[in-house]
Scaffold this motif. Structure first.
Motif, PDB file in Angstrom:
ATOM      1  N   ARG A  37       0.754  -1.258   0.140  1.00  0.00           N
ATOM      2  CA  ARG A  37       0.146  -0.252   0.138  1.00  0.00           C
ATOM      3  C   ARG A  37       0.877   1.366   0.192  1.00  0.00           C
ATOM      4  NH1 ARG A  37       2.414   1.501   3.929  1.00  0.00           N
ATOM      5  NH2 ARG A  37       2.110   0.755   6.487  1.00  0.00           N
ATOM      6  N   ALA A  39       0.390   4.938   1.896  1.00  0.00           N
ATOM      7  CA  ALA A  39      -0.343   5.268   2.966  1.00  0.00           C
ATOM      8  C   ALA A  39      -0.018   6.674   3.485  1.00  0.00           C
ATOM      9  CB  ALA A  39      -0.225   4.261   4.304  1.00  0.00           C
ATOM     10  N   PRO A  40      -0.345   7.803   2.545  1.00  0.00           N
ATOM     11  CA  PRO A  40      -0.048   8.899   3.002  1.00  0.00           C
ATOM     12  C   PRO A  40      -0.969   9.562   4.050  1.00  0.00           C
ATOM     13  CG  PRO A  40      -0.941   9.029   0.966  1.00  0.00           C
ATOM     14  CD  PRO A  40      -1.001   7.531   1.389  1.00  0.00           C
ATOM     15  N   SER A  41      -0.560  10.716   4.609  1.00  0.00           N
ATOM     16  CA  SER A  41      -1.486  11.664   5.583  1.00  0.00           C
ATOM     17  C   SER A  41      -1.672  12.716   4.662  1.00  0.00           C
ATOM     18  CB  SER A  41      -0.620  11.841   6.648  1.00  0.00           C
ATOM     19  OG  SER A  41      -0.293  10.703   7.242  1.00  0.00           O
ATOM     20  N   GLU A  73      -4.358   8.158   5.687  1.00  0.00           N
ATOM     21  CA  GLU A  73      -4.034   8.306   7.167  1.00  0.00           C
ATOM     22  C   GLU A  73      -4.412   9.534   7.660  1.00  0.00           C
ATOM     23  OE1 GLU A  73      -0.463   5.774   8.122  1.00  0.00           O
ATOM     24  OE2 GLU A  73      -1.849   4.316   7.456  1.00  0.00           O
ATOM     25  N   TYR A 233      -1.102   6.349  14.928  1.00  0.00           N
ATOM     26  CA  TYR A 233      -0.379   5.820  13.636  1.00  0.00           C
ATOM     27  C   TYR A 233      -0.140   4.424  13.818  1.00  0.00           C
ATOM     28  CZ  TYR A 233       2.949   4.162  10.295  1.00  0.00           C
ATOM     29  OH  TYR A 233       3.566   3.289   9.513  1.00  0.00           O
ATOM     30  N   ILE A 250       5.698  -1.324   3.040  1.00  0.00           N
ATOM     31  CA  ILE A 250       6.860  -0.528   2.304  1.00  0.00           C
ATOM     32  C   ILE A 250       6.720   0.748   2.503  1.00  0.00           C
ATOM     33  CG2 ILE A 250       7.815   0.053  -0.153  1.00  0.00           C
ATOM     34  CD1 ILE A 250       6.824  -2.652  -1.017  1.00  0.00           C
ATOM     35  N   ARG A 251       7.687   1.265   3.274  1.00  0.00           N
ATOM     36  CA  ARG A 251       7.295   2.642   3.771  1.00  0.00           C
ATOM     37  C   ARG A 251       8.733   3.486   3.856  1.00  0.00           C
ATOM     38  NH1 ARG A 251       5.310   0.773  10.000  1.00  0.00           N
ATOM     39  NH2 ARG A 251       7.495   0.023  10.705  1.00  0.00           N
ATOM     40  N   TRP A 255      10.527   5.243   9.814  1.00  0.00           N
ATOM     41  CA  TRP A 255       9.625   4.144  10.850  1.00  0.00           C
ATOM     42  C   TRP A 255      10.291   3.037  11.143  1.00  0.00           C
ATOM     43  CZ3 TRP A 255       5.696   6.639  12.401  1.00  0.00           C
ATOM     44  CH2 TRP A 255       5.207   7.587  11.851  1.00  0.00           C
TER      45      TRP A 255
HETATM   46  N1  GLU Z   1       1.020   7.981   7.150  1.00  0.00           N
HETATM   47  C1  GLU Z   1       2.169   7.500   7.377  1.00  0.00           C
HETATM   48  C2  GLU Z   1       3.371   8.495   6.723  1.00  0.00           C
HETATM   49  O1  GLU Z   1       2.814   9.244   5.832  1.00  0.00           O
HETATM   50  C3  GLU Z   1       2.560   6.157   6.763  1.00  0.00           C
HETATM   51  C4  GLU Z   1       3.818   5.419   6.946  1.00  0.00           C
HETATM   52  C5  GLU Z   1       3.383   4.017   6.429  1.00  0.00           C
HETATM   53  O2  GLU Z   1       3.367   3.803   5.179  1.00  0.00           O
HETATM   54  O3  GLU Z   1       2.965   3.112   7.130  1.00  0.00           O
HETATM   55  O4  GLU Z   1       4.423   8.490   7.132  1.00  0.00           O
END
Ligand code: GLU
Length: 545
Positions: A37, A39-41, A73, A233, A250-251, A255
């Motif tokens: 995925r 998963a941006p904010s 997110e 989060y 994958i981020r 993190w």
């Molecule tokens: N919302 C988080 C961010 O933008 C997502 C990190 C993730 O991909 O888990 O950094």
């Protein structure tokens, strides 16, 4: 009163997790299929680093016949910006990277693992928080922000780690009855995870990109449900990636240090953890210092920049793959014609540390890509760009038939022209093909007015000549006027000639286009046509007088 009673008291209306476990069943995919995925904010413009992550994630999902979804997110509602979601969706579309599931605009989504917007999943998170609470794996915390601030100051003075852990975790010591009592009195609370970890123990973790990493165990009793009822989060990540059946997270590598906590949460919830692949950020060389591409300092950090400049999304994607994998360049050399979809990206071969972003390289990649476009495609894209960003270019391009001839110069052959890197270059690159003011460019080796005039007056363009005859004609002209008709000859006897045929050509080129460097002059003359060519030479002569 036990933890189950407390859980019922706090979350009376939420569903049992079995409901969700069944609803979001294991995906029916072939072995090895990667579900991942982006998963941006929605808290700002889309950063090129985000696009990079999305590209990598989407690529590995597609390669394995897996699924790539978009999750918004938005649990930090204070930081949300207007049109944040639209901006994200739009950017993926612009780069032809639409997800298989998730938001397709601000309000609609596709896919059966949703909602894909975290703010719409409140009761799901609460169900899982209740599940932990009922087992005594979470507890209620009544500390106020002021209490926490006091604690932090004490910890700093005592020079110990800050946070809510061990002896510092005051509310962890409350009995179930005490907690229930406070709830009934209407005291505000949050839900904290009761970490089973110890800081003096280590965990070993294998990251798909970073390899083996050791960390101390997590011992922080982090917040899982905030005062507004929404998750943090960390908790949302674990619940969502479990229920959405993500196989690979994958981020960004910011993190990576949260992995011990995340693994612990998966463990305590009784879920199988996904694999993690932490991507190093894109770096920039800033006067010899390597630093992250910054939202504030670097315009090229925003994906919108590439749109505005008119750098084709194909080029940006291809360049990002170059950064992602050191084997890409070699693959491209061997397969100049294949689409990037055919390149096999291996996560475990991605660079562990941040790759440098090199605009010059990107523009080079872009030039090659545009050189392979047909004239029609160049026209369409340039026109689309001009329509939005450049009124004058738009007007120039109104005559499509002529524009296609212009863009067709040195295109479609083995060594196509490589002068366009971005649509904002186009005007500058073709303006001399239009009857706009031809810029005055200094003549070069042959620069005496009389010599130039003699050449321009003597030259006759015959449009029906083929290229060889056309060039022979220029050679003859050179010879007649006392210039060497072969460069070789000139070099062998430099004293005998004023200049050579190349210099004569340059005179023609400068008079015709106002520049020394253009694509093939024969083709340029063909496209301009006899009348215009003669007119331009006449004008050039009159400027000399
Ligand atoms: N919302 C988080 C961010 O933008 C997502 C990190 C993730 O991909 O888990 O950094």
């Amino acid at each position: 009163m036990n933890y189950q009673d407390l859980a019922n008291l706090v979350f009376p209306d939420v569903k049992d997790i079995n409901y969700y476990e069944e609803k979001y069943a294991k995906r029916n995919l072939e072995d090895g299929a990667i579900v991942t995925r982006f998963a941006p904010s929605p808290t700002g413009f889309v950063h090129i680093g985000g696009l990079y992550q999305a590209l990598v994630a989407r690529k590995v999902a597609k390669q394995t016949n897996g699924v790539f979804f978009l999750r918004i997110e938005d649990t930090d509602q204070k930081r949300e910006i207007e049109n944040g979601v639209t901006g994200i969706v739009k950017s993926l579309q612009d780069f032809d990277m639409a997800p298989d599931e998730g938001q397709i605009n601000d309000t609609e989504e596709i896919g059966s693992y949703g909602p894909y917007k975290q703010s719409l999943r409140k009761e799901i998170y609460q169900a899982y928080a209740k599940y932990l609470l009922a087992q005594g794996k979470a507890y209620l915390c009544f500390c106020t922000p002021e209490d926490l601030e006091q604690m932090r100051l004490k910890q700093e003075t005592a020079k110990v780690r800050t946070g809510y852990y061990g002896v510092w975790a005051t509310c962890r010591k409350l009995s179930v009855e005490e907690m229930a009592e406070k709830v009934k009195k209407g005291e505000a609370f949050i839900v904290r995870f009761k970490s089973p970890g110890r800081e003096d123990r280590k965990i070993k973790h294998h990251d798909v990109i970073k390899g083996n990493v050791d960390f101390p165990e997590n011992d922080q009793d982090i917040v899982i449900i905030k005062a507004d009822g929404l998750p943090t989060y960390h908790f949302a990540h674990v619940v969502d990636d479990h229920l959405m059946r993500t196989t690979h997270v994958i981020r960004s590598d910011e993190w990576l240090s949260s992995v011990p906590l995340h693994l612990q949460l998966f463990q305590e919830l009784g879920f199988k953890a996904p694999k993690y692949a932490h991507i190093a950020p894109i770096m920039k060389n800033d006067n010899g210092n390597k630093r992250k591409l910054s939202k504030r300092k670097d315009p090229e950090a925003a994906v919108e920049y590439y749109k505005q400049e008119g750098i084709p999304s194909d080029a940006v994607k291809e360049y990002l793959l170059n950064i992602a994998s050191s084997s890409f360049e070699n693959w491209r050399r061997q397969n100049p014609e294949l689409p990037i979809e055919d390149f096999d990206l291996q996560l475990n071969k991605m660079s562990v540390s941040g790759a440098l972003f090199d605009m010059i390289k990107l523009l080079d990649v872009s030039k090659s890509i545009i050189s392979r476009y047909t004239a029609e495609r160049v026209y369409e894209e340039a026109f689309k760009w001009a329509n939005k960003y450049d009124e004058e270019l738009k007007e120039i391009l109104t005559d499509k038939e002529y524009a296609l001839k212009v863009f067709g110069i040195e295109r479609g052959n083995k060594k196509p022209r490589k002068d366009i890197a971005k649509w904002s270059d186009v005007k500058e690159n073709i303006i001399y093909m239009y009857d706009k003011n031809i810029p005055e460019y200094p003549y070069q080796v042959i620069n005496e007015k009389e010599d130039i005039k003699t050449i321009l007056e003597a030259y006759k363009f015959n449009p029906s000549d083929d290229k060889q005859t056309w060039f022979d004609n220029i050679k003859k002209l050179a010879e007649n006027l006392g210039y060497a008709s072969e460069v070789k000859e000139f070099k062998a006897n430099p004293g005998m000639y004023k200049a050579h045929v190349g210099d004569v050509s340059t005179v023609l080129r400068v008079a015709l286009t106002g520049r020394t460097n253009t694509p093939d002059m024969y083709e340029i003359m063909q496209v301009l046509g006899k009348e215009k060519v003669e007119k331009r030479f006449k004008e050039a002569i009159s400027k000399l007088n």
